[in-house]
Design a protein around this motif. Structure first.
Motif, short mmCIF file in Angstrom:
data_model
loop_
_atom_site.label_atom_id
_atom_site.label_comp_id
_atom_site.label_asym_id
_atom_site.label_seq_id
_atom_site.Cartn_x
_atom_site.Cartn_y
_atom_site.Cartn_z
N LEU A 291 0.83 -1.21 0.00
CA LEU A 291 0.00 0.00 0.00
C LEU A 291 0.86 1.26 0.00
CD1 LEU A 291 -2.78 -0.98 2.58
CD2 LEU A 291 -2.93 -1.01 0.07
N ASP A 292 2.00 1.19 0.69
CA ASP A 292 2.91 2.34 0.76
C ASP A 292 3.76 2.48 -0.50
OD1 ASP A 292 1.96 2.78 3.31
OD2 ASP A 292 3.66 1.80 4.32
N GLU A 293 3.60 1.53 -1.42
CA GLU A 293 4.37 1.50 -2.67
C GLU A 293 5.87 1.37 -2.43
OE1 GLU A 293 3.23 4.86 -5.05
OE2 GLU A 293 1.21 4.08 -5.41
N THR A 294 6.23 0.65 -1.36
CA THR A 294 7.65 0.37 -1.10
C THR A 294 8.00 -1.09 -1.36
OG1 THR A 294 7.17 -0.03 1.26
CG2 THR A 294 7.87 2.21 0.62
N LEU A 295 6.99 -1.93 -1.69
CA LEU A 295 7.25 -3.32 -2.07
C LEU A 295 7.66 -3.32 -3.55
CD1 LEU A 295 7.25 -6.38 -1.67
CD2 LEU A 295 4.77 -6.36 -2.05
N GLU A 296 8.95 -3.51 -3.79
CA GLU A 296 9.50 -3.32 -5.13
C GLU A 296 9.64 -4.61 -5.93
OE1 GLU A 296 13.13 -1.47 -4.03
OE2 GLU A 296 12.16 0.29 -3.17
N GLU A 297 9.97 -5.72 -5.24
CA GLU A 297 10.15 -6.99 -5.92
C GLU A 297 9.84 -8.13 -4.97
OE1 GLU A 297 13.64 -7.92 -8.31
OE2 GLU A 297 14.23 -5.81 -8.29
N ALA A 298 9.54 -9.29 -5.53
CA ALA A 298 9.40 -10.52 -4.76
C ALA A 298 9.84 -11.67 -5.65
CB ALA A 298 7.96 -10.72 -4.29
N PHE A 299 10.52 -12.66 -5.05
CA PHE A 299 10.97 -13.80 -5.84
C PHE A 299 11.24 -15.00 -4.93
CE2 PHE A 299 14.61 -11.07 -4.91
CZ PHE A 299 15.56 -11.94 -4.40
N GLY A 300 11.06 -16.19 -5.51
CA GLY A 300 11.41 -17.43 -4.84
C GLY A 300 12.77 -17.91 -5.32
N THR A 301 13.43 -18.72 -4.49
CA THR A 301 14.74 -19.26 -4.84
C THR A 301 14.77 -20.76 -4.57
OG1 THR A 301 15.74 -18.93 -2.64
CG2 THR A 301 15.84 -17.08 -4.19
N GLY A 302 15.37 -21.51 -5.50
CA GLY A 302 15.51 -22.95 -5.31
C GLY A 302 16.37 -23.54 -6.41
N THR A 303 16.81 -24.76 -6.20
CA THR A 303 17.68 -25.41 -7.18
C THR A 303 17.00 -25.57 -8.53
OG1 THR A 303 18.90 -26.63 -5.49
CG2 THR A 303 18.95 -27.53 -7.71
N ALA A 304 15.74 -25.98 -8.52
CA ALA A 304 15.06 -26.31 -9.77
C ALA A 304 14.87 -25.09 -10.66
CB ALA A 304 13.72 -26.98 -9.48
N ALA A 305 14.32 -24.02 -10.11
CA ALA A 305 14.01 -22.83 -10.90
C ALA A 305 15.07 -21.74 -10.78
CB ALA A 305 12.66 -22.26 -10.49
N VAL A 306 15.95 -21.83 -9.82
CA VAL A 306 16.99 -20.84 -9.47
C VAL A 306 16.32 -19.60 -8.89
CG1 VAL A 306 19.07 -19.60 -10.18
CG2 VAL A 306 18.46 -21.76 -11.32
N ILE A 307 15.80 -18.72 -9.74
CA ILE A 307 15.07 -17.54 -9.30
C ILE A 307 13.71 -17.53 -10.00
CG2 ILE A 307 15.01 -15.00 -9.20
CD1 ILE A 307 17.26 -16.14 -7.53
N SER A 308 12.65 -17.40 -9.23
CA SER A 308 11.31 -17.35 -9.81
C SER A 308 10.62 -16.06 -9.35
CB SER A 308 10.49 -18.57 -9.37
OG SER A 308 9.23 -18.58 -10.00
N PRO A 309 10.59 -15.04 -10.20
CA PRO A 309 9.96 -13.77 -9.80
C PRO A 309 8.47 -13.94 -9.53
CG PRO A 309 11.26 -13.53 -11.82
CD PRO A 309 11.14 -14.99 -11.56
N ILE A 310 7.97 -13.18 -8.58
CA ILE A 310 6.55 -13.19 -8.24
C ILE A 310 5.94 -11.90 -8.75
CG2 ILE A 310 4.87 -13.24 -6.35
CD1 ILE A 310 7.01 -14.76 -4.70
N GLY A 311 4.98 -12.03 -9.65
CA GLY A 311 4.34 -10.85 -10.22
C GLY A 311 3.03 -10.49 -9.56
N GLN A 312 2.40 -11.48 -8.90
CA GLN A 312 1.11 -11.23 -8.27
C GLN A 312 0.96 -12.10 -7.04
OE1 GLN A 312 -2.27 -11.89 -10.84
NE2 GLN A 312 -3.71 -12.05 -9.11
#
Length: 364
Positions: A291-312
């Motif tokens: 709500l404060d517009e300070t959440l800039e990015e989110a992502f998961g990490t793991g061996t299979a996908a390495v980095i998986s960005p979260i868009g929603q």
């Protein structure tokens, strides 16, 4: 490291290799596998590489009835120069022994098993795909095999390593995924088996995953099992959030699996002088950051996908669209750098890479 000799029984019939552009994750397996047995009088013994084939196990084997099993996952990569790389394999084997301890499974000799894995990978090196984003997935696992119906630690085990050429874990690849916050089911709690890599944790996640998939989501975001308040993991991955220039990730608390990629991401961010904070993170605070517009990015990490960005993120009928549903700069930089190191395209300032050569495999 104990001195063992690995017996090798070469497969008489080589299987047809899949086309690179048709690779799925975990569907096809190579020509050979590694097996080692454990019994109370002998300890770990009889290490061998044999043709990949079905196992013959007694129906009363304890693994079927009481779930005493652990596993790991790591990858082998071909570099442009034709070298074979493993990424921090010693961390996976250290974690395997931590899982062993939690599940009352006898510890393995980590140095020997690493050499055995290298030998298996080298033997089946023709199965390592070379296309962009592909690799050879390595799955070590241990099952309890004593034929006994009774709740107690088994006296017999098998350690097995199988290999699988793989493409991307998520069909979205490095593109952002849609995640639903899970409010009904829990994955595990502190004091349970959440910090061990054991099959029961994943079985417990299937119902929530099935329901969220029916609603069009890729994975679930798990909250803590007691208060349903604090963020823990996303699907089977660790999770990170960039808030107001700092990167936050849930602190390890006894119910969160300590991921090798998680550890690598933290080191990489610190190397780039980006602040990383490991602490409890409430879903309410994350929503407020949105709500404060300070959440800039989110992502998961793991061996299979390495980095998986979260868009929603979907939480209590509210949709949080992160970075306009696009892959963020930090997510992209981490993915490019980590995969660059894994595939030998980038320098490795951390000494994370282990090369697989004929010389560093065990005696035959």
């Amino acid at each position: 490291m104990e001195e063992w000799t690995v017996k090798v029984n070469h497969s008489a019939v080589k299987k047809e290799k899949p086309k690179t552009d048709q690779l799925e994750f975990g569907r096809v397996f190579t020509d050979h596998m590694f097996i080692m047995d454990y019994s109370v009088p002998l300890g770990w013994h009889d290490p061998r590489i044999v043709p990949y084939e079905p196992l013959t196990i007694d129906p009363s084997a304890m693994t079927f009835h009481y779930g005493q099993s652990v596993f790991e996952g790591l990858k082998a990569y071909y570099t442009p120069e034709g070298d074979i790389h493993l990424f921090r394999p010693e961390k996976n084997l250290q974690r395997l022994n931590r899982s062993n301890d939690r599940l009352c499974i006898p510890p393995i000799d980590e140095a020997f098993i690493l050499q055995a894995i290298k030998q298996l990978v080298y033997l089946d090196k023709e199965w390592i795909p070379t296309a962009e984003g592909t690799s050879l997935y390595i799955r070590p696992f241990i099952i309890s095999t004593e034929p006994f119906i009774g709740v107690a630690p088994s006296h017999q085990y098998k350690l097995i390593v199988i290999l699988s050429p793989v493409g991307a874990y998520y069909k979205e690849g490095i593109n952002p995924v849609k995640i639903a916050v899970e409010n009904q089911y829990v994955r595990t709690v502190k004091g349970g088996t959440g910090e061990a890599k054991t099959g029961g944790n994943y079985a417990a996640s299937l119902k929530a995953q099935e329901l969220c998939a029916q609603k069009g989501f890729t994975q679930v975001l798990w909250l803590d099992g007691l208060e349903k308040k604090y963020i823990e993991e996303v699907g089977s991955m660790n999770v990170f959030f960039k808030i107001n220039g700092k990167v936050y990730t849930p602190a390890l608390n006894g119910s969160i699996l300590e991921g090798v990629t998680r550890n690598s991401v933290i080191q990489m961010l610190q190397y780039w002088n980006i602040p990383v904070i490991e602490e409890k993170l409430a879903i309410d605070d994350l929503y407020q950051a949105y709500l404060d517009e300070t959440l800039e990015e989110a992502f998961g990490t793991g061996t299979a996908a390495v980095i998986s960005p979260i868009g929603q993120l979907s939480w209590e009928n509210k949709d949080l669209y992160i970075n306009e549903g696009k892959t963020g700069k930090i997510s992209k930089a981490l993915y490019d750098t980590l995969t660059g190191i894994q595939y030998g395209r980038e320098k490795d300032p951390f000494d994370w890479i282990e090369k697989v050569t004929k010389k560093n495999t065990v005696k035959q």
